[in-house]
Write an enzyme that holds these catalytic residues in place. Structure first.
Site, PDB file in Angstrom:
ATOM      1  N   HIS A 244      -3.251   2.282  -5.513  1.00  0.00           N
ATOM      2  CA  HIS A 244      -4.221   1.232  -5.209  1.00  0.00           C
ATOM      3  C   HIS A 244      -4.446   0.313  -6.417  1.00  0.00           C
ATOM      4  O   HIS A 244      -4.576  -0.900  -6.268  1.00  0.00           O
ATOM      5  CB  HIS A 244      -5.540   1.818  -4.723  1.00  0.00           C
ATOM      6  CG  HIS A 244      -6.418   0.794  -4.094  1.00  0.00           C
ATOM      7  ND1 HIS A 244      -6.088   0.173  -2.908  1.00  0.00           N
ATOM      8  CD2 HIS A 244      -7.585   0.243  -4.497  1.00  0.00           C
ATOM      9  CE1 HIS A 244      -7.028  -0.713  -2.609  1.00  0.00           C
ATOM     10  NE2 HIS A 244      -7.942  -0.692  -3.555  1.00  0.00           N
TER      11      HIS A 244
ATOM     12  N   ARG B 149       0.863  -1.187   0.000  1.00  0.00           N
ATOM     13  CA  ARG B 149       0.000   0.000   0.000  1.00  0.00           C
ATOM     14  C   ARG B 149       0.898   1.235   0.000  1.00  0.00           C
ATOM     15  O   ARG B 149       2.031   1.191   0.482  1.00  0.00           O
ATOM     16  CB  ARG B 149      -0.866   0.033   1.257  1.00  0.00           C
ATOM     17  CG  ARG B 149      -1.806  -1.127   1.420  1.00  0.00           C
ATOM     18  CD  ARG B 149      -2.454  -1.065   2.822  1.00  0.00           C
ATOM     19  NE  ARG B 149      -3.405  -2.142   3.009  1.00  0.00           N
ATOM     20  CZ  ARG B 149      -3.122  -3.278   3.649  1.00  0.00           C
ATOM     21  NH1 ARG B 149      -1.929  -3.482   4.169  1.00  0.00           N
ATOM     22  NH2 ARG B 149      -4.056  -4.203   3.775  1.00  0.00           N
TER      23      ARG B 149
ATOM     24  N   TYR C 104      -9.871  -8.397  -4.663  1.00  0.00           N
ATOM     25  CA  TYR C 104      -8.801  -7.849  -5.491  1.00  0.00           C
ATOM     26  C   TYR C 104      -8.620  -8.616  -6.782  1.00  0.00           C
ATOM     27  O   TYR C 104      -8.026  -8.105  -7.728  1.00  0.00           O
ATOM     28  CB  TYR C 104      -7.467  -7.856  -4.724  1.00  0.00           C
ATOM     29  CG  TYR C 104      -7.282  -6.645  -3.859  1.00  0.00           C
ATOM     30  CD1 TYR C 104      -6.445  -5.608  -4.246  1.00  0.00           C
ATOM     31  CD2 TYR C 104      -7.935  -6.525  -2.650  1.00  0.00           C
ATOM     32  CE1 TYR C 104      -6.282  -4.498  -3.462  1.00  0.00           C
ATOM     33  CE2 TYR C 104      -7.777  -5.419  -1.841  1.00  0.00           C
ATOM     34  CZ  TYR C 104      -6.946  -4.409  -2.249  1.00  0.00           C
ATOM     35  OH  TYR C 104      -6.785  -3.292  -1.480  1.00  0.00           O
TER      36      TYR C 104
ATOM     37  N   HIS D 180      -3.790  -8.914   4.357  1.00  0.00           N
ATOM     38  CA  HIS D 180      -5.233  -8.898   4.630  1.00  0.00           C
ATOM     39  C   HIS D 180      -5.555  -9.798   5.822  1.00  0.00           C
ATOM     40  O   HIS D 180      -4.930 -10.844   6.004  1.00  0.00           O
ATOM     41  CB  HIS D 180      -6.021  -9.387   3.411  1.00  0.00           C
ATOM     42  CG  HIS D 180      -5.980  -8.447   2.260  1.00  0.00           C
ATOM     43  ND1 HIS D 180      -6.083  -8.857   0.958  1.00  0.00           N
ATOM     44  CD2 HIS D 180      -5.833  -7.106   2.210  1.00  0.00           C
ATOM     45  CE1 HIS D 180      -6.009  -7.815   0.153  1.00  0.00           C
ATOM     46  NE2 HIS D 180      -5.850  -6.734   0.886  1.00  0.00           N
TER      47      HIS D 180
ATOM     48  N   ARG E  32      -1.879  -2.280  -6.529  1.00  0.00           N
ATOM     49  CA  ARG E  32      -2.150  -3.439  -5.661  1.00  0.00           C
ATOM     50  C   ARG E  32      -3.044  -4.444  -6.378  1.00  0.00           C
ATOM     51  O   ARG E  32      -2.857  -5.648  -6.276  1.00  0.00           O
ATOM     52  CB  ARG E  32      -2.816  -2.984  -4.358  1.00  0.00           C
ATOM     53  CG  ARG E  32      -1.861  -2.960  -3.196  1.00  0.00           C
ATOM     54  CD  ARG E  32      -2.486  -2.383  -1.963  1.00  0.00           C
ATOM     55  NE  ARG E  32      -3.188  -3.308  -1.115  1.00  0.00           N
ATOM     56  CZ  ARG E  32      -2.633  -4.191  -0.317  1.00  0.00           C
ATOM     57  NH1 ARG E  32      -1.319  -4.326  -0.287  1.00  0.00           N
ATOM     58  NH2 ARG E  32      -3.350  -4.968   0.465  1.00  0.00           N
TER      59      ARG E  32
ATOM     60  N   LYS F 234      -1.806  -2.298   8.070  1.00  0.00           N
ATOM     61  CA  LYS F 234      -2.937  -1.728   8.799  1.00  0.00           C
ATOM     62  C   LYS F 234      -2.979  -2.320  10.202  1.00  0.00           C
ATOM     63  O   LYS F 234      -2.694  -3.501  10.390  1.00  0.00           O
ATOM     64  CB  LYS F 234      -4.242  -2.030   8.071  1.00  0.00           C
ATOM     65  CG  LYS F 234      -4.430  -1.195   6.818  1.00  0.00           C
ATOM     66  CD  LYS F 234      -5.808  -1.431   6.237  1.00  0.00           C
ATOM     67  CE  LYS F 234      -6.041  -0.528   5.064  1.00  0.00           C
ATOM     68  NZ  LYS F 234      -7.365  -0.738   4.473  1.00  0.00           N
TER      69      LYS F 234
END
Length: 190
Positions: A149, A55, A184, A175, A152, A79
């Site tokens: 993005h 990211r 995705y 994830h 990705r 994240k």
């Protein structure tokens, strides 16, 4: 008996709009965008997004000591500050090595990617700086859909085409849920 204002009923029902699918970049679009970069720093940034699936926030928060070139790994804070180690593609190792040896100003702070010129030389690259970089190269190349993005999505699609399983891809992308990873790669043709 007054007429007053009519009562309006407000519904609390929400209709969930279907998420739009993000189409990965084509090989030609990636090649055109890639060829417009002139610095190793910028190529390393794009390489980490396209070849490793990082990211933009993950790229910008990387520190110099997160890159373990001798082990061909990078330590990524994703994240929720989740830490993961990713293997580095040989091309990315080469780009990072070239940037670190020849372009990265000395002295500078702990950040991996820093400003190369101006008053901010040696300071961590900012999100605004990254947006500006992408905006310039979109205009230069005409690849209007190129953004971190979408890179990705392109990475995920390429990995699935290469035979990487969804659980493995989930780990690479950081994830927590396989459904996120699946979203995705929905556009990947069989």
């Amino acid at each position: 008996m007054g007429l007053g204002r009519p009562r309006v009923m407000i519904s609390r029902v929400r209709v969930k709009a279907p998420k739009r699918s993000i189409v990965p970049l084509s090989v030609d679009e990636v090649a055109r965008f890639w060829s417009s970069f002139r610095t190793s720093r910028d190529l390393a940034i794009v390489g980490l997004m396209l070849l490793q699936g990082l990211r933009s926030a993950e790229v910008l928060t990387l520190n110099r000591d997160d890159v373990l070139l001798s082990e061909a790994q990078v330590r990524v804070r994703g994240k929720g500050s989740k830490l993961r180690f990713l293997p580095l593609a040989p091309e990315t190792i080469q780009l990072l090595d070239h940037y670190l040896r020849l372009e990265r100003p000395d002295p500078c702070n702990a950040a991996l990617f820093v400003s190369l010129k101006g008053r901010a030389r040696g300071a961590r690259m900012t999100p605004a700086g990254l947006r500006s970089l992408f905006r310039f190269h979109r205009q230069t190349t005409g690849v209007t859909l190129a953004n971190p993005h979408r890179f990705r999505h392109t990475f995920a699609s390429d990995m699935v085409r290469a035979g990487v399983s969804l659980p493995a891809l989930m780990q690479l992308m950081g994830h927590a849920d396989i459904q996120t990873t699946r979203s995705y790669v929905q556009t990947v043709p069989n």
